[in-house]
Design an enzyme around this catalytic site. Structure first.
Site, PDB file in Angstrom:
ATOM      1  N   ASN A  97      46.642 -41.505 -25.946  1.00 19.53           N
ATOM      2  CA  ASN A  97      45.924 -40.474 -26.700  1.00 19.53           C
ATOM      3  C   ASN A  97      46.867 -39.313 -26.958  1.00 19.53           C
ATOM      4  O   ASN A  97      46.648 -38.189 -26.490  1.00 19.53           O
ATOM      5  CB  ASN A  97      44.689 -40.039 -25.905  1.00 19.53           C
ATOM      6  CG  ASN A  97      43.808 -39.067 -26.662  1.00 19.53           C
ATOM      7  OD1 ASN A  97      43.867 -38.988 -27.879  1.00 19.53           O
ATOM      8  ND2 ASN A  97      43.001 -38.309 -25.930  1.00 19.53           N
ATOM      9  N   ASP A 307      37.218 -41.045 -17.426  1.00 19.33           N
ATOM     10  CA  ASP A 307      37.418 -40.914 -18.877  1.00 19.33           C
ATOM     11  C   ASP A 307      37.780 -39.469 -19.207  1.00 19.33           C
ATOM     12  O   ASP A 307      37.237 -38.847 -20.118  1.00 19.33           O
ATOM     13  CB  ASP A 307      36.187 -41.361 -19.649  1.00 19.33           C
ATOM     14  CG  ASP A 307      36.520 -41.737 -21.098  1.00 19.33           C
ATOM     15  OD1 ASP A 307      37.666 -42.160 -21.347  1.00 19.33           O
ATOM     16  OD2 ASP A 307      35.640 -41.608 -21.970  1.00 19.33           O
ATOM     17  N   GLY A 326      34.810 -35.684 -25.996  1.00 18.28           N
ATOM     18  CA  GLY A 326      35.626 -35.718 -24.788  1.00 18.28           C
ATOM     19  C   GLY A 326      35.238 -34.659 -23.780  1.00 18.28           C
ATOM     20  O   GLY A 326      34.867 -33.544 -24.144  1.00 18.28           O
TER      21      GLY A 326
END
Length: 417
Positions: A97, A307, A326
């Protein structure tokens, strides 16, 4: 570095001789030298005595994002690893990411080198396709040789079924693990929250559970045809649990994970329009939460993950529709899991999963390398912004009542105590 842990209660179900026993643990130069009822501290040894000290094997997280390279304002690798260590994690799988994404062997080497000498070890993921654009496969074999533990276009569906078929077939030549994110982008459309009663009342565009379950069903059909190893990260619906359970009964080599926030929160938290609760996949219903928790307990869901996705304030302090998805998860991981599950279950969930990524699991015995997490499982507290160690502050757990405190880790010859 020599450390003596005094009167530490060991939580290690796989070691029946030591499990739930109080012991002193002497660590010399990163090796567990002695475990006993009363161990004397040699010269030049740091003695660690903490309230209600518990110790387990080091914790493992299969889905962590930082920002470097490209998004250092969100999180650098150095501060991210410090945060992970203080949160109890000795090993993390690092998501691709970043900007640029790691789609070559040199990118993977860069990431691994940034983690050298830290208490928390990095195991990088490479992308599945070049630039994560979903068109051509990336250098999977070269990245595997450079240290990539699996291949994933982060939070992007593999829209071309033939591409997934080829990836699963090709990766079998070197025992590679292929990820497929469980979300059909066409069905998701412009959705921002779980499609249901809450999103309808709030006027938010919905993401039906069908978008996840249809993608998973397709991927499992392809896996049954090709063979190989498939990992489905961060499932969120009860229907997904059932699909994966059926696939495992067939003998398919599939694993899956669930984000801790999908166990802890439901879509009912969205009534405040707080963008910290905007995640992908979205928070779903209380019924989904219950099924996911059951799936974790019975082993259908192979491991839990934070996560952890740092996100700068400019992408969160906007309208819900425009905010990026997120939430942080490392700092709140133990406290939230320890609230949902019994302590022994929590530790099992936090320590399992390494073998799927061909990472050698640690051992808690004399002569082994010290890979330990220290914590106090008791005591409730309200998680606050001051508990966040990440550069970004986008945690949906702020204001939640959690249970237990992490002291730090001893691993790789380093300590975060």
């Amino acid at each position: 570095m020599n450390i003596l842990l005094k009167s530490a209660k060991i939580v290690c179900p796989e070691n029946k001789e030591l499990h739930l026993k109080k012991r002193d643990i002497l660590i010399k130069k990163g090796i567990i030298e002695k475990i006993g009822a009363a161990v004397e501290a040699p010269a030049n040894t740091k003695v660690v005595e903490k309230d209600n000290l518990h110790v387990s094997l080091g914790w493992f997280d299969s889905s962590v994002s930082f920002g470097e390279p490209g998004f250092e304002e969100r999180e650098t690798i150095a501060n991210g690893l410090f945060t992970a260590g203080k949160s109890g994690f000795t090993d993390i799988v690092l998501n691709p990411n970043t900007n640029p994404v790691p789609d070559t062997s040199s990118d993977v080497v860069f990431l691994k080198e940034r983690g050298i000498g830290k208490a928390t070890k990095i195991y990088p993921l490479g992308t599945l396709t070049k630039n994560s654009d979903g068109v051509d496969l990336a250098e999977l074999y070269d990245m595997k040789n450079a240290g990539a533990v699996a291949f994933y276009d982060f939070k992007k569906q593999v829209s071309n079924p033939n591409l997934l078929k080829i990836a699963l077939l090709y990766a079998q030549n070197f025992d590679g693990l292929v990820y497929s994110f469980p979300q059909d982008g066409d069905i998701k459309g412009k959705g921002v929250a779980h499609e249901g009663e809450v999103s309808t009342k709030l006027g938010l565009k919905g993401i039906p559970a069908l978008s996840e379950e249809l993608q998973i069903a397709r991927d499992l059909f392809i896996l049954e045809y090709t063979g190989g190893k498939l990992h489905i990260p961060t499932i969120s619906s009860g229907g997904s649990v059932k699909l994966i359970a059926e696939a495992k009964k067939k003998g398919l080599d599939v694993t899956c994970s669930v984000a801790i926030h999908n166990l802890f929160f439901s879509d009912e938290t969205l009534t405040s329009f707080d963008t910290h609760f905007k995640v992908s996949p979205p928070l779903r219903t209380k019924s989904d939460c219950k099924t996911l928790i059951k799936g974790v307990k019975n082993g259908t869901i192979d491991f839990v993950t934070t996560d952890h996705i740092p996100m700068d304030i400019e992408h969160k302090r906007v309208e819900f529709d425009n905010a990026k998805s997120g939430s942080l998860g490392l700092e709140s991981a133990f406290g939230s899991l320890n609230t949902i599950f019994e302590l022994e279950e929590t530790i099992v969930f936090l320590t399992k999963g390494r073998s799927r990524f061909q990472i050698v699991p640690p051992a808690l015995k004399e002569g082994s390398k010290a890979c330990l997490t220290l914590f106090n499982p008791d005591g409730e507290y309200t998680f606050e912004a001051k508990n966040i160690l990440s550069t970004s502050k986008n945690s949906m757990f702020v204001g939640s009542t959690l249970k237990g405190k992490v002291y730090g880790v001893i691993n790789n010859g380093q300590s975060t105590l």
